[in-house]
Write a protein that holds these residues in place. Structure first.
Motif, PDB file in Angstrom:
ATOM      1  N   PRO A 107       0.830  -1.204   0.000  1.00 44.16           N
ATOM      2  CA  PRO A 107       0.000   0.000   0.000  1.00 44.16           C
ATOM      3  C   PRO A 107       0.867   1.258   0.000  1.00 44.16           C
ATOM      4  O   PRO A 107       2.073   1.165   0.113  1.00 44.16           O
ATOM      5  CB  PRO A 107      -0.766  -0.148   1.319  1.00 44.16           C
ATOM      6  N   ARG A 108       0.276   2.413  -0.137  1.00 44.26           N
ATOM      7  CA  ARG A 108       1.028   3.663  -0.051  1.00 44.26           C
ATOM      8  C   ARG A 108       1.264   4.055   1.397  1.00 44.26           C
ATOM      9  O   ARG A 108       2.283   4.652   1.728  1.00 44.26           O
ATOM     10  CB  ARG A 108       0.276   4.783  -0.765  1.00 44.26           C
ATOM     11  N   TYR A 109       0.319   3.710   2.235  1.00 46.50           N
ATOM     12  CA  TYR A 109       0.437   4.027   3.658  1.00 46.50           C
ATOM     13  C   TYR A 109      -0.021   2.817   4.475  1.00 46.50           C
ATOM     14  O   TYR A 109      -0.943   2.107   4.070  1.00 46.50           O
ATOM     15  CB  TYR A 109      -0.425   5.238   4.031  1.00 46.50           C
ATOM     16  N   LYS A 110       0.646   2.631   5.624  1.00 44.18           N
ATOM     17  CA  LYS A 110       0.272   1.544   6.500  1.00 44.18           C
ATOM     18  C   LYS A 110       0.545   1.948   7.935  1.00 44.18           C
ATOM     19  O   LYS A 110       1.641   2.408   8.269  1.00 44.18           O
ATOM     20  CB  LYS A 110       1.063   0.279   6.156  1.00 44.18           C
ATOM     21  N   ILE A 111      -0.463   1.787   8.783  1.00 44.96           N
ATOM     22  CA  ILE A 111      -0.320   2.072  10.209  1.00 44.96           C
ATOM     23  C   ILE A 111      -0.635   0.785  10.959  1.00 44.96           C
ATOM     24  O   ILE A 111      -1.709   0.201  10.772  1.00 44.96           O
ATOM     25  CB  ILE A 111      -1.269   3.191  10.664  1.00 44.96           C
ATOM     26  N   VAL A 168       3.668  -7.014   8.889  1.00 47.01           N
ATOM     27  CA  VAL A 168       3.286  -6.121   7.788  1.00 47.01           C
ATOM     28  C   VAL A 168       4.012  -6.581   6.532  1.00 47.01           C
ATOM     29  O   VAL A 168       5.114  -7.150   6.608  1.00 47.01           O
ATOM     30  CB  VAL A 168       3.615  -4.654   8.136  1.00 47.01           C
ATOM     31  N   ALA A 169       3.383  -6.362   5.399  1.00 48.39           N
ATOM     32  CA  ALA A 169       3.989  -6.758   4.130  1.00 48.39           C
ATOM     33  C   ALA A 169       3.824  -5.648   3.108  1.00 48.39           C
ATOM     34  O   ALA A 169       2.782  -4.974   3.074  1.00 48.39           O
ATOM     35  CB  ALA A 169       3.367  -8.049   3.616  1.00 48.39           C
ATOM     36  N   PHE A 170       4.837  -5.471   2.293  1.00 47.98           N
ATOM     37  CA  PHE A 170       4.819  -4.466   1.228  1.00 47.98           C
ATOM     38  C   PHE A 170       5.019  -5.195  -0.098  1.00 47.98           C
ATOM     39  O   PHE A 170       5.793  -6.140  -0.193  1.00 47.98           O
ATOM     40  CB  PHE A 170       5.949  -3.450   1.405  1.00 47.98           C
ATOM     41  N   TRP A 171       4.349  -4.686  -1.112  1.00 47.26           N
ATOM     42  CA  TRP A 171       4.426  -5.327  -2.428  1.00 47.26           C
ATOM     43  C   TRP A 171       4.987  -4.353  -3.452  1.00 47.26           C
ATOM     44  O   TRP A 171       4.727  -3.143  -3.400  1.00 47.26           O
ATOM     45  CB  TRP A 171       3.030  -5.799  -2.837  1.00 47.26           C
ATOM     46  N   CYS A 172       5.762  -4.880  -4.384  1.00 48.58           N
ATOM     47  CA  CYS A 172       6.364  -4.060  -5.426  1.00 48.58           C
ATOM     48  C   CYS A 172       6.300  -4.777  -6.764  1.00 48.58           C
ATOM     49  O   CYS A 172       6.642  -5.966  -6.859  1.00 48.58           O
ATOM     50  CB  CYS A 172       7.820  -3.748  -5.081  1.00 48.58           C
ATOM     51  N   LEU A 202       8.837  -0.238  16.847  1.00 51.73           N
ATOM     52  CA  LEU A 202       8.644   1.199  16.687  1.00 51.73           C
ATOM     53  C   LEU A 202       9.671   1.795  15.730  1.00 51.73           C
ATOM     54  O   LEU A 202       9.357   2.667  14.906  1.00 51.73           O
ATOM     55  CB  LEU A 202       8.720   1.904  18.042  1.00 51.73           C
ATOM     56  N   GLY A 203      10.907   1.312  15.808  1.00 53.99           N
ATOM     57  CA  GLY A 203      11.977   1.849  14.982  1.00 53.99           C
ATOM     58  C   GLY A 203      11.871   1.498  13.506  1.00 53.99           C
ATOM     59  O   GLY A 203      12.666   1.985  12.702  1.00 53.99           O
ATOM     60  N   ASP A 204      10.903   0.678  13.156  1.00 50.80           N
ATOM     61  CA  ASP A 204      10.717   0.324  11.747  1.00 50.80           C
ATOM     62  C   ASP A 204       9.903   1.370  10.996  1.00 50.80           C
ATOM     63  O   ASP A 204       9.762   1.270   9.767  1.00 50.80           O
ATOM     64  CB  ASP A 204      10.007  -1.040  11.630  1.00 50.80           C
ATOM     65  N   SER A 205       9.381   2.340  11.715  1.00 47.36           N
ATOM     66  CA  SER A 205       8.628   3.410  11.039  1.00 47.36           C
ATOM     67  C   SER A 205       9.548   4.132  10.069  1.00 47.36           C
ATOM     68  O   SER A 205      10.599   4.650  10.452  1.00 47.36           O
ATOM     69  CB  SER A 205       8.084   4.404  12.066  1.00 47.36           C
ATOM     70  N   ALA A 206       9.173   4.150   8.810  1.00 49.95           N
ATOM     71  CA  ALA A 206      10.007   4.715   7.750  1.00 49.95           C
ATOM     72  C   ALA A 206       9.227   4.621   6.443  1.00 49.95           C
ATOM     73  O   ALA A 206       8.112   4.096   6.407  1.00 49.95           O
ATOM     74  CB  ALA A 206      11.326   3.951   7.623  1.00 49.95           C
ATOM     75  N   VAL A 207       9.840   5.116   5.383  1.00 52.37           N
ATOM     76  CA  VAL A 207       9.304   4.904   4.044  1.00 52.37           C
ATOM     77  C   VAL A 207      10.105   3.777   3.402  1.00 52.37           C
ATOM     78  O   VAL A 207      11.337   3.799   3.408  1.00 52.37           O
ATOM     79  CB  VAL A 207       9.395   6.179   3.189  1.00 52.37           C
ATOM     80  N   ARG A 213       4.718   4.339   3.178  1.00 56.53           N
ATOM     81  CA  ARG A 213       5.041   4.977   4.452  1.00 56.53           C
ATOM     82  C   ARG A 213       4.464   4.133   5.577  1.00 56.53           C
ATOM     83  O   ARG A 213       3.258   3.987   5.690  1.00 56.53           O
ATOM     84  CB  ARG A 213       4.477   6.391   4.515  1.00 56.53           C
ATOM     85  N   LEU A 214       5.351   3.558   6.390  1.00 58.10           N
ATOM     86  CA  LEU A 214       4.941   2.705   7.503  1.00 58.10           C
ATOM     87  C   LEU A 214       5.039   3.470   8.808  1.00 58.10           C
ATOM     88  O   LEU A 214       6.075   4.082   9.096  1.00 58.10           O
ATOM     89  CB  LEU A 214       5.825   1.459   7.578  1.00 58.10           C
ATOM     90  N   THR A 215       3.970   3.420   9.574  1.00 54.84           N
ATOM     91  CA  THR A 215       3.955   3.985  10.922  1.00 54.84           C
ATOM     92  C   THR A 215       3.647   2.864  11.895  1.00 54.84           C
ATOM     93  O   THR A 215       2.618   2.195  11.772  1.00 54.84           O
ATOM     94  CB  THR A 215       2.912   5.089  11.070  1.00 54.84           C
ATOM     95  N   VAL A 216       4.550   2.661  12.842  1.00 54.85           N
ATOM     96  CA  VAL A 216       4.364   1.634  13.859  1.00 54.85           C
ATOM     97  C   VAL A 216       4.058   2.334  15.183  1.00 54.85           C
ATOM     98  O   VAL A 216       4.853   3.150  15.661  1.00 54.85           O
ATOM     99  CB  VAL A 216       5.602   0.745  14.003  1.00 54.85           C
ATOM    100  N   LEU A 217       2.904   2.042  15.758  1.00 55.61           N
ATOM    101  CA  LEU A 217       2.465   2.698  16.996  1.00 55.61           C
ATOM    102  C   LEU A 217       2.749   1.838  18.221  1.00 55.61           C
ATOM    103  O   LEU A 217       2.774   0.597  18.104  1.00 55.61           O
ATOM    104  CB  LEU A 217       0.965   3.019  16.916  1.00 55.61           C
TER     105      LEU A 217
END
Lengths: 116, 109
Positions: free
Chosen positions: A8-12, A19-23, A84-89, A112-116
């Motif tokens: 996705p473009r954004y993930k919280i 979490v998984a990102f696709w390209c 938490l430290g994985d929050s990044a683009v 853009r990943l945001t880890v809360l």
């Protein structure tokens, strides 16, 4: 010609969740890269594929990060569990010959990943 | 750790002025590339210079490479507000691909 597609473009998510990102790279591009970019920093290479083979994964934190490019086309980057430290683009890029051959990289828009 | 470093970290100029930013690296390279990144977007390739080249031009961009000093410079002439972005250098050689922290360029109209 379509560019590099990422989703996705954004993930919280909450910490400890997966979490998984696709390209999907540009058609015909053999080399695929995953980068992580923290705020105010340059991209940091996580892993580079030549077709389906991971040829450079020295900077991939292998305890929680994994990636695959099974058919040498699209790729998935996974984090389990997220911290938490994985929050990044997370940026994906592709090139046709590889940068050692002097080939430019084409970048996707990133996730853009945001880890809360 | 990142081995490429851009300088300055931030640069603010008036529209029409020239902007110069520099990149230093520590290892031997095959080629060096410059990229631009607009806020919230991916990187866009600007220009590549090979290790046996000393200067290269592309439109309003001029790149130089000094392998003896392990440095490169990017000159943007007649800057425009649309040039506002972060600029990164990247080099490849025997070490993993590295990007510096970038130079944030602001062009004021």
């Amino acid at each position: 010609e379509a560019g590099v597609v990422q989703s996705p473009r954004y993930k919280i998510i909450e910490k400890k969740q997966p979490v998984a990102f696709w390209c999907n790279p540009i058609s015909g591009h053999n080399t695929l890269y995953w980068y992580r970019q923290n705020l105010g920093q340059g991209p940091e290479l996580l892993i580079r594929y030549e077709n389906e083979e991971a040829v450079d994964d020295s900077q991939l934190p292998k305890d929680r990060f994994s990636a695959e490019r099974l058919k040498g086309v699209d790729s998935t980057l996974k984090i389990q569990p997220a911290e938490l430290g994985d929050s990044a683009v997370y940026l994906c890029a592709s090139s046709s010959l590889g940068t050692l051959a002097g080939d430019e990289q084409f970048f996707g828009p990133g996730t853009r990943l945001t880890v809360l | 750790s990142q081995q490429g470093e851009e300088d300055p970290q931030a640069l603010s100029i008036q529209e029409g002025e020239n902007a110069t930013m520099n990149c230093s690296y520590k290892t031997s390279i095959n080629n060096l590339q410059w990229y631009r990144q607009n806020s919230g977007r991916g990187l866009v390739h600007l220009i590549l210079i090979r290790s046996n080249e000393r200067e290269k031009h592309s439109g309003r961009l001029r790149v130089t490479l000094d392998t003896s000093k392990k440095s490169s410079s990017l000159l943007i002439t007649a800057s425009r507000a649309a040039d506002t972005a972060s600029y990164f250098c990247s080099h490849s050689g025997n070490t993993p691909l590295v990007f510096g922290k970038g130079t944030r360029l602001s062009v004021i109209a």
